[in-house]
Motif scaffolding. Structure first.
Motif, PDB file in Angstrom:
ATOM      1  N   CYS A 206       5.686  -9.521  -1.057  1.00  0.00           N
ATOM      2  CA  CYS A 206       4.577  -9.750  -0.119  1.00  0.00           C
ATOM      3  C   CYS A 206       4.495  -8.645   0.925  1.00  0.00           C
ATOM      4  N   LYS A 207       5.648  -8.180   1.406  1.00  0.00           N
ATOM      5  CA  LYS A 207       5.676  -7.090   2.382  1.00  0.00           C
ATOM      6  C   LYS A 207       5.110  -5.807   1.775  1.00  0.00           C
ATOM      7  N   LEU A 208       5.478  -5.534   0.531  1.00  0.00           N
ATOM      8  CA  LEU A 208       4.983  -4.328  -0.141  1.00  0.00           C
ATOM      9  C   LEU A 208       3.465  -4.384  -0.297  1.00  0.00           C
ATOM     10  N   LYS A 209       2.958  -5.548  -0.701  1.00  0.00           N
ATOM     11  CA  LYS A 209       1.521  -5.679  -0.926  1.00  0.00           C
ATOM     12  C   LYS A 209       0.728  -5.585   0.377  1.00  0.00           C
ATOM     13  N   ALA A 210       1.361  -5.954   1.468  1.00  0.00           N
ATOM     14  CA  ALA A 210       0.681  -5.907   2.765  1.00  0.00           C
ATOM     15  C   ALA A 210       0.834  -4.558   3.461  1.00  0.00           C
ATOM     16  N   SER A 211       1.642  -3.667   2.878  1.00  0.00           N
ATOM     17  CA  SER A 211       1.938  -2.384   3.505  1.00  0.00           C
ATOM     18  C   SER A 211       0.799  -1.388   3.292  1.00  0.00           C
ATOM     19  N   GLU A 212       0.299  -0.823   4.382  1.00  0.00           N
ATOM     20  CA  GLU A 212      -0.758   0.180   4.281  1.00  0.00           C
ATOM     21  C   GLU A 212      -0.239   1.430   3.571  1.00  0.00           C
ATOM     22  N   GLU A 213       1.008   1.800   3.862  1.00  0.00           N
ATOM     23  CA  GLU A 213       1.609   2.970   3.218  1.00  0.00           C
ATOM     24  C   GLU A 213       1.689   2.773   1.703  1.00  0.00           C
ATOM     25  N   MET A 214       2.071   1.558   1.275  1.00  0.00           N
ATOM     26  CA  MET A 214       2.163   1.274  -0.154  1.00  0.00           C
ATOM     27  C   MET A 214       0.775   1.296  -0.790  1.00  0.00           C
ATOM     28  N   GLY A 215      -0.230   0.844  -0.048  1.00  0.00           N
ATOM     29  CA  GLY A 215      -1.596   0.890  -0.562  1.00  0.00           C
ATOM     30  C   GLY A 215      -2.043   2.311  -0.837  1.00  0.00           C
ATOM     31  N   VAL A 216      -1.675   3.225   0.064  1.00  0.00           N
ATOM     32  CA  VAL A 216      -2.022   4.639  -0.112  1.00  0.00           C
ATOM     33  C   VAL A 216      -1.292   5.208  -1.325  1.00  0.00           C
ATOM     34  N   ARG A 217      -0.020   4.880  -1.459  1.00  0.00           N
ATOM     35  CA  ARG A 217       0.758   5.348  -2.614  1.00  0.00           C
ATOM     36  C   ARG A 217       0.159   4.858  -3.923  1.00  0.00           C
ATOM     37  N   TYR A 218      -0.269   3.613  -3.923  1.00  0.00           N
ATOM     38  CA  TYR A 218      -0.865   3.021  -5.123  1.00  0.00           C
ATOM     39  C   TYR A 218      -2.152   3.759  -5.493  1.00  0.00           C
ATOM     40  N   MET A 219      -2.987   4.029  -4.502  1.00  0.00           N
ATOM     41  CA  MET A 219      -4.235   4.747  -4.750  1.00  0.00           C
ATOM     42  C   MET A 219      -3.952   6.145  -5.288  1.00  0.00           C
ATOM     43  N   GLN A 220      -2.986   6.829  -4.690  1.00  0.00           N
ATOM     44  CA  GLN A 220      -2.645   8.180  -5.142  1.00  0.00           C
ATOM     45  C   GLN A 220      -2.110   8.166  -6.569  1.00  0.00           C
ATOM     46  N   ALA A 221      -1.258   7.173  -6.873  1.00  0.00           N
ATOM     47  CA  ALA A 221      -0.699   7.068  -8.229  1.00  0.00           C
ATOM     48  C   ALA A 221      -1.805   6.807  -9.245  1.00  0.00           C
ATOM     49  N   TRP A 222      -2.774   5.958  -8.857  1.00  0.00           N
ATOM     50  CA  TRP A 222      -3.879   5.653  -9.755  1.00  0.00           C
ATOM     51  C   TRP A 222      -4.737   6.898 -10.006  1.00  0.00           C
ATOM     52  N   GLU A 223      -5.033   7.638  -8.939  1.00  0.00           N
ATOM     53  CA  GLU A 223      -5.860   8.839  -9.078  1.00  0.00           C
ATOM     54  C   GLU A 223      -5.162   9.887  -9.934  1.00  0.00           C
ATOM     55  N   GLU A 224      -3.843  10.011  -9.790  1.00  0.00           N
ATOM     56  CA  GLU A 224      -3.091  10.961 -10.610  1.00  0.00           C
ATOM     57  C   GLU A 224      -3.144  10.562 -12.084  1.00  0.00           C
ATOM     58  N   LYS A 225      -3.032   9.249 -12.343  1.00  0.00           N
ATOM     59  CA  LYS A 225      -3.085   8.771 -13.728  1.00  0.00           C
ATOM     60  C   LYS A 225      -4.458   9.048 -14.337  1.00  0.00           C
ATOM     61  N   VAL A 226      -5.510   8.781 -13.576  1.00  0.00           N
ATOM     62  CA  VAL A 226      -6.869   9.030 -14.064  1.00  0.00           C
ATOM     63  C   VAL A 226      -7.061  10.520 -14.350  1.00  0.00           C
ATOM     64  N   LYS A 227      -6.562  11.381 -13.442  1.00  0.00           N
ATOM     65  CA  LYS A 227      -6.700  12.829 -13.631  1.00  0.00           C
ATOM     66  C   LYS A 227      -5.965  13.283 -14.885  1.00  0.00           C
TER      67      LYS A 227
END
Length: 281
Positions: A206-227
């Motif tokens: 729950c802490k990870l899902k609520a973390s703004e930093e983790m949200g940014v990491r998730y977005m970056q990881a997704w964009e890298e995968k798409v690229k």
């Protein structure tokens, strides 16, 4: 790019079966230790190493592997934990390759003492039954065919975990609840389990899902995968175009030499219809 991004699940909806959340959670040594204790049913000493996305390569000419989560405890025991959400039929042999690559990285060059090899566990978690026997856990150690009670003492153990097992009475409630939680990752499963360990695991998630930093990491990881996918598709199209142009030139050259369609098809290893298409263009 926009169309692919729209299919991205929100971080809040990920479960432990999703590699990003699994790896992020297992970065925490206490979380990782709790998971290993549930899976192995024994106390784990303090983890001295804890890495995610660890790459092993023994030669530039051989395929490397990227381990989801790699750890070592105070006793020198190695743990490699993998989450495999997608259906893969090659997991048994994949685990064999992982074992070989892992072992080859454990001894110093020139070492002659194979008894220095660390004991190791390779753990693969899936939401499907690799062996079709309805088990939550399949544990493999090398045995003697002539005497099944004789286990090869090489220190290597491979474990396959199935979140949809049916033998709860054999593995115990805690492991069964954890595997159900891995698939659902929700408050209700934790409440039903009554497990304090699972409660702590869920609080960390729950802490990870609520973390703004983790949200940014998730977005970056997704964009890298798409690229990576887009780059791979573009490279494939370029390669396909090169092959097509080369084949067309060869077909035209053979036709100019007076070869018949059937002969050209055999030489180029394509169908007579494909030869006709090239000649009609």
């Amino acid at each position: 790019m926009t169309e692919r991004k729209s299919k991205m699940l929100p971080l809040s909806q990920l479960t432990l079966l999703d590699r990003f959340l699994f790896d992020a959670a297992m970065e925490d040594k206490d979380f990782h230790k709790s998971v290993l204790q549930i899976i192995l049913g024994k106390e784990i000493t303090f983890l001295t190493k804890n890495e995610t996305e660890k790459e092993l390569r023994v030669s530039p000419l051989l395929r490397s592997i990227r381990m989801d989560v790699y750890a070592m405890d105070e006793d020198g025991i190695i743990y490699n934990s993998e989450m495999q959400k997608q259906l893969k039929y090659d997991l048994p042999k994949r685990s064999r390759y992982y074992q070989g690559m892992l072992d080859s990285s454990l001894l110093e060059p020139g070492s002659i003492r194979f008894d220095l090899l660390n004991d190791s566990y390779i753990i693969i978690i899936t939401p499907y039954d690799v062996f079709g026997l309805g088990k939550y856990r399949y544990t493999f150690r090398a045995r003697c065919d002539e005497e099944l009670s004789c286990i090869l003492p090489d220190g290597a153990v491979r474990i396959f975990l199935n979140t949809r097992g049916k033998n709860r009475e054999e593995v115990g409630d805690e492991l069964a609840w954890f595997l159900e939680y891995a698939e659902k990752t929700d408050e209700e499963t934790v409440r039903k389990s009554g497990s304090e360990v699972l409660r702590r695991i869920h609080e960390h998630i729950c802490k990870l899902k609520a973390s703004e930093e983790m949200g940014v990491r998730y977005m970056q990881a997704w964009e890298e995968k798409v690229k990576e996918r887009e780059d791979g598709r573009e490279e494939g199209l370029k390669e396909g175009l090169k092959v097509g142009i080369s084949r067309t030139k060869r077909v035209l050259k053979l036709a100019a030499e007076g070869k018949k369609k059937e002969e050209i098809a055999e030489i180029c290893q394509i169908t007579a219809e494909e030869v006709a298409e090239v000649l009609e263009e």
